[in-house]
Design a protein around this motif. Structure first.
Motif, PDB file in Angstrom:
ATOM      1  N   GLY A 182      45.444  89.566   6.846  1.00  0.00           N
ATOM      2  CA  GLY A 182      44.219  88.940   6.315  1.00  0.00           C
ATOM      3  C   GLY A 182      43.564  89.334   4.971  1.00  0.00           C
ATOM      4  N   ALA A 183      43.269  90.383   4.994  1.00  0.00           N
ATOM      5  CA  ALA A 183      43.140  91.211   3.949  1.00  0.00           C
ATOM      6  C   ALA A 183      43.091  90.935   2.502  1.00  0.00           C
ATOM      7  CB  ALA A 183      42.642  92.616   4.111  1.00  0.00           C
ATOM      8  N   GLN A 184      44.646  90.504   2.714  1.00  0.00           N
ATOM      9  CA  GLN A 184      45.002  89.849   1.270  1.00  0.00           C
ATOM     10  C   GLN A 184      44.868  88.320   0.504  1.00  0.00           C
ATOM     11  OE1 GLN A 184      48.880  91.131   1.854  1.00  0.00           O
ATOM     12  NE2 GLN A 184      48.643  92.800   2.481  1.00  0.00           N
ATOM     13  N   GLN A 185      45.371  88.749  -0.985  1.00  0.00           N
ATOM     14  CA  GLN A 185      44.657  87.041  -1.322  1.00  0.00           C
ATOM     15  C   GLN A 185      45.874  86.302  -1.043  1.00  0.00           C
ATOM     16  OE1 GLN A 185      45.602  87.758  -5.503  1.00  0.00           O
ATOM     17  NE2 GLN A 185      43.506  87.578  -5.821  1.00  0.00           N
ATOM     18  N   VAL A 186      47.328  86.028  -0.822  1.00  0.00           N
ATOM     19  CA  VAL A 186      47.551  85.213   0.053  1.00  0.00           C
ATOM     20  C   VAL A 186      47.956  85.409   1.398  1.00  0.00           C
ATOM     21  CG1 VAL A 186      49.536  84.555  -0.260  1.00  0.00           C
ATOM     22  CG2 VAL A 186      48.935  85.068  -2.645  1.00  0.00           C
ATOM     23  N   LYS A 187      47.081  84.593   1.942  1.00  0.00           N
ATOM     24  CA  LYS A 187      47.047  85.101   3.584  1.00  0.00           C
ATOM     25  C   LYS A 187      48.326  84.455   4.581  1.00  0.00           C
ATOM     26  CE  LYS A 187      41.880  86.301   3.805  1.00  0.00           C
ATOM     27  NZ  LYS A 187      41.923  85.810   2.440  1.00  0.00           N
ATOM     28  N   LYS A 188      48.856  83.426   4.304  1.00  0.00           N
ATOM     29  CA  LYS A 188      49.907  82.647   4.805  1.00  0.00           C
ATOM     30  C   LYS A 188      51.425  83.146   5.100  1.00  0.00           C
ATOM     31  CE  LYS A 188      48.292  77.995   4.664  1.00  0.00           C
ATOM     32  NZ  LYS A 188      48.981  76.946   5.236  1.00  0.00           N
ATOM     33  N   VAL A 189      51.954  82.829   6.089  1.00  0.00           N
ATOM     34  CA  VAL A 189      53.590  83.257   6.487  1.00  0.00           C
ATOM     35  C   VAL A 189      53.912  82.359   7.295  1.00  0.00           C
ATOM     36  CG1 VAL A 189      52.868  85.696   6.736  1.00  0.00           C
ATOM     37  CG2 VAL A 189      52.465  84.610   8.758  1.00  0.00           C
ATOM     38  N   PRO A 190      55.276  82.096   7.113  1.00  0.00           N
ATOM     39  CA  PRO A 190      55.834  80.373   7.341  1.00  0.00           C
ATOM     40  C   PRO A 190      56.359  80.563   9.123  1.00  0.00           C
ATOM     41  CG  PRO A 190      57.316  82.506   6.036  1.00  0.00           C
ATOM     42  CD  PRO A 190      55.970  83.112   6.292  1.00  0.00           C
ATOM     43  N   SER A 241      37.653  77.551  15.362  1.00  0.00           N
ATOM     44  CA  SER A 241      38.115  77.830  14.360  1.00  0.00           C
ATOM     45  C   SER A 241      38.575  78.849  14.084  1.00  0.00           C
ATOM     46  CB  SER A 241      36.011  77.833  12.930  1.00  0.00           C
ATOM     47  OG  SER A 241      36.019  78.396  13.943  1.00  0.00           O
ATOM     48  N   THR A 242      38.839  79.756  14.252  1.00  0.00           N
ATOM     49  CA  THR A 242      39.563  80.507  14.348  1.00  0.00           C
ATOM     50  C   THR A 242      40.942  81.217  14.728  1.00  0.00           C
ATOM     51  OG1 THR A 242      38.919  81.830  16.554  1.00  0.00           O
ATOM     52  CG2 THR A 242      38.014  83.040  14.619  1.00  0.00           C
ATOM     53  N   PHE A 243      41.318  80.153  16.164  1.00  0.00           N
ATOM     54  CA  PHE A 243      42.330  79.251  16.033  1.00  0.00           C
ATOM     55  C   PHE A 243      42.696  78.416  15.291  1.00  0.00           C
ATOM     56  CE2 PHE A 243      42.588  80.299  20.926  1.00  0.00           C
ATOM     57  CZ  PHE A 243      43.869  80.214  20.996  1.00  0.00           C
ATOM     58  N   GLU A 244      42.619  77.455  14.662  1.00  0.00           N
ATOM     59  CA  GLU A 244      42.682  77.021  13.840  1.00  0.00           C
ATOM     60  C   GLU A 244      43.232  77.042  12.318  1.00  0.00           C
ATOM     61  OE1 GLU A 244      39.533  73.732  11.826  1.00  0.00           O
ATOM     62  OE2 GLU A 244      41.183  72.818  11.024  1.00  0.00           O
ATOM     63  N   LEU A 245      42.395  78.454  12.175  1.00  0.00           N
ATOM     64  CA  LEU A 245      42.713  79.383  10.534  1.00  0.00           C
ATOM     65  C   LEU A 245      43.850  80.312  11.093  1.00  0.00           C
ATOM     66  CD1 LEU A 245      39.683  81.657   9.531  1.00  0.00           C
ATOM     67  CD2 LEU A 245      41.337  79.907   8.315  1.00  0.00           C
ATOM     68  N   LYS A 249      46.579  77.916  10.780  1.00  0.00           N
ATOM     69  CA  LYS A 249      47.392  77.393   9.431  1.00  0.00           C
ATOM     70  C   LYS A 249      47.642  78.574   8.680  1.00  0.00           C
ATOM     71  CE  LYS A 249      43.734  73.541   8.951  1.00  0.00           C
ATOM     72  NZ  LYS A 249      42.548  73.257   8.184  1.00  0.00           N
ATOM     73  N   ARG A 250      47.145  79.851   8.899  1.00  0.00           N
ATOM     74  CA  ARG A 250      48.065  80.985   8.597  1.00  0.00           C
ATOM     75  C   ARG A 250      49.057  81.102   8.856  1.00  0.00           C
ATOM     76  NH1 ARG A 250      42.793  85.003   7.847  1.00  0.00           N
ATOM     77  NH2 ARG A 250      41.966  83.976   6.838  1.00  0.00           N
ATOM     78  N   LEU A 251      49.887  80.933   9.407  1.00  0.00           N
ATOM     79  CA  LEU A 251      51.060  80.648  10.393  1.00  0.00           C
ATOM     80  C   LEU A 251      52.223  79.353   9.760  1.00  0.00           C
ATOM     81  CD1 LEU A 251      51.069  81.510  13.908  1.00  0.00           C
ATOM     82  CD2 LEU A 251      50.916  83.717  12.139  1.00  0.00           C
ATOM     83  N   SER A 252      51.088  78.908   8.799  1.00  0.00           N
ATOM     84  CA  SER A 252      51.644  77.513   8.127  1.00  0.00           C
ATOM     85  C   SER A 252      51.890  76.125   8.689  1.00  0.00           C
ATOM     86  CB  SER A 252      53.214  77.903   7.331  1.00  0.00           C
ATOM     87  OG  SER A 252      53.101  78.791   6.525  1.00  0.00           O
ATOM     88  N   ALA A 253      51.100  76.389  10.593  1.00  0.00           N
ATOM     89  CA  ALA A 253      51.861  74.999  11.068  1.00  0.00           C
ATOM     90  C   ALA A 253      50.891  74.187  10.780  1.00  0.00           C
ATOM     91  CB  ALA A 253      51.066  75.495  12.963  1.00  0.00           C
ATOM     92  N   ASP A 254      50.946  72.721  11.393  1.00  0.00           N
ATOM     93  CA  ASP A 254      50.622  71.598  11.366  1.00  0.00           C
ATOM     94  C   ASP A 254      49.002  70.990  12.540  1.00  0.00           C
ATOM     95  OD1 ASP A 254      51.673  70.453   8.702  1.00  0.00           O
ATOM     96  OD2 ASP A 254      53.369  70.215   9.830  1.00  0.00           O
ATOM     97  N   VAL A 255      48.470  71.289  11.824  1.00  0.00           N
ATOM     98  CA  VAL A 255      47.083  71.529  13.074  1.00  0.00           C
ATOM     99  C   VAL A 255      46.284  70.071  12.954  1.00  0.00           C
ATOM    100  CG1 VAL A 255      45.139  72.890  13.790  1.00  0.00           C
ATOM    101  CG2 VAL A 255      47.198  73.736  12.083  1.00  0.00           C
ATOM    102  N   LEU A 256      46.110  69.884  14.608  1.00  0.00           N
ATOM    103  CA  LEU A 256      45.495  68.733  15.047  1.00  0.00           C
ATOM    104  C   LEU A 256      44.460  69.219  15.860  1.00  0.00           C
ATOM    105  CD1 LEU A 256      46.246  65.528  14.925  1.00  0.00           C
ATOM    106  CD2 LEU A 256      46.782  65.792  17.097  1.00  0.00           C
ATOM    107  N   ARG A 277      45.035  85.627  17.539  1.00  0.00           N
ATOM    108  CA  ARG A 277      45.671  84.232  17.640  1.00  0.00           C
ATOM    109  C   ARG A 277      46.741  83.713  17.265  1.00  0.00           C
ATOM    110  NH1 ARG A 277      39.679  83.350  18.541  1.00  0.00           N
ATOM    111  NH2 ARG A 277      39.610  84.115  20.731  1.00  0.00           N
ATOM    112  N   MET A 278      47.115  84.267  15.867  1.00  0.00           N
ATOM    113  CA  MET A 278      48.143  84.301  15.181  1.00  0.00           C
ATOM    114  C   MET A 278      49.265  85.069  15.938  1.00  0.00           C
ATOM    115  SD  MET A 278      46.300  84.993  11.395  1.00  0.00           S
ATOM    116  CE  MET A 278      48.747  84.465  10.601  1.00  0.00           C
ATOM    117  N   ALA A 279      49.009  86.265  16.440  1.00  0.00           N
ATOM    118  CA  ALA A 279      50.074  87.031  17.036  1.00  0.00           C
ATOM    119  C   ALA A 279      50.456  86.577  18.855  1.00  0.00           C
ATOM    120  CB  ALA A 279      49.553  88.386  17.660  1.00  0.00           C
ATOM    121  N   VAL A 280      49.755  85.951  19.289  1.00  0.00           N
ATOM    122  CA  VAL A 280      50.276  85.473  20.591  1.00  0.00           C
ATOM    123  C   VAL A 280      50.593  83.890  19.925  1.00  0.00           C
ATOM    124  CG1 VAL A 280      48.408  86.106  22.288  1.00  0.00           C
ATOM    125  CG2 VAL A 280      48.281  84.258  21.368  1.00  0.00           C
TER     126      VAL A 280
END
Ligand code: ASP
Length: 338
Positions: free
Chosen positions: A46-54, A74-78, A81-88, A311-314
């Motif tokens: 999260g501290a890096q410029q690109v914050k996404k993993v697939p 909002s943190t669940f949404e982020l 998204k940082r895990l590259s999911a489609d979010v509703l 939240r990304m971890a779980v």
């Protein structure tokens, strides 16, 4: 109210992998540690410029919030998204009587849209467990707070924050202060603190805000704030949950602040390096003074940042567990067909 007996069993695959995250209660220390280790790597990302993993690319995550939320939603949404999911994101107001029905219908509809994960917040204790065990077992369920019962990702982001600031749990003295009776956060925290082997866990609150079975959590109970704060390494404050108080349990908020509010004077009794936490939303001048909330011992904003990582971890672990279970089932079916 839904059934909440042994909800932890439904969370694990046969080989002990996480496939839903409903409660911290009953989960083994190794699994909680795995969540923290995985989250740690996401904090760094999260501290890096690109914050996404697939890790969740191509997956659909539905955030179903039947109760209001700012930071959790909002943190669940982020995180998704940082895990590259489609979010509703669905903000659904609850009606008081027909929750069970409404919930079931909504979920079956969303499952039919081929969602892979539901993040659920609901005012009824046991809602997340009910969904995981009876409504849509093939969809990973992450509990984002159910009634007074549990808020496991909040507890784990708190554990991550403690570990990043203080290290080894087994050397710590930790105090949970405030409205334990109405707090799903406190319940999840106490289970996690105990499982992670914290040396001494204290609970500080007026009698009226303590559950009758509080001692069964293996904690020391204090009514006096300064006595309870003596030499603690971590102070975990709780919000006064006015919306859940059915009768007058407190004289007034100002009286509460006088007796239980965390101020610099009170903090002088804690260890000089003690950190102060709060799950938010903060009631300044009720649970905590502004000077402490904004002061150098406060780690409240770290908790928010760490919340995304946990939240990304779980989410990624539960998705992995669901996939492993599907593969095991397919292999068993193939074996049976031969
Ligand atoms: N945000 C936390 C919860 O949803 C804490 C609170 O509201 O007091 O339970």
């Amino acid at each position: 109210m839904f059934e909440t007996k042994h909800p932890y069993r439904v969370q694990l695959t046969e080989t002990g992998q996480l496939k839903h995250f409903i409660t911290t209660e009953g989960l083994p220390r190794a699994l909680l540690t795995e969540i923290l280790d995985t989250a740690d790597s996401f904090v760094d990302m999260g501290a890096q410029q690109v914050k996404k993993v697939p890790l969740l690319r191509g997956r659909t995550v539905a955030n179903l919030f039947f109760e209001n939320s700012t930071r959790t939603l909002s943190t669940f949404e982020l995180a998704a998204k940082r895990l590259s999911a489609d979010v509703l994101n669905l903000n659904i107001a609850t009606s008081s009587t027909k929750k069970g029905e409404t919930l079931k219908d909504t979920l079956m509809t969303l499952a039919a849209m081929q969602s892979d994960m539901f993040v659920v917040r609901h005012s009824d204790s046991g809602a997340a467990h009910f969904i995981a065990s009876e409504v849509t077992p093939g969809v990973a369920i992450i509990n984002a707070g159910d009634g007074r019962h549990a808020h496991p990702t909040q507890a784990m982001l708190d554990m991550l924050t403690i570990r990043r600031h203080k290290g080894d749990f087994t050397k710590l003295r930790i105090a949970v202060v405030g409205d334990v009776l109405h707090s799903r956060v406190a319940r999840s925290q106490l289970h996690a603190l105990r499982t992670l082997g914290v040396a001494e866990v204290r609970v500080i609150a007026p009698r009226t805000l303590l559950p009758r079975d509080v001692e069964s959590f293996g904690v020391k109970v204090y009514q006096d704030l300064t006595e309870g704060l003596r030499d603690v390494d971590v102070v975990m404050t709780l919000r006064l949950q006015r919306e859940r108080m059915t009768s007058a349990l407190l004289p007034s908020e100002s009286e509460y602040f006088k007796l239980y509010g965390i101020t610099d004077d009170r903090l002088a009794f804690a260890h000089p390096d003690a950190i102060v936490m709060h799950p938010g939303p903060i009631n300044r001048g009720v649970e905590i003074s502004s000077a402490v909330a904004d002061g150098k011992r406060s780690v409240i904003l770290d908790q928010v940042t760490n919340g995304i990582a946990v939240r990304m971890a779980v989410m990624s672990m539960a998705m992995g567990g669901q996939q492993a279970e599907r593969q095991a089932r397919a292999a068993a079916e193939e074996g049976a067909g031969q």
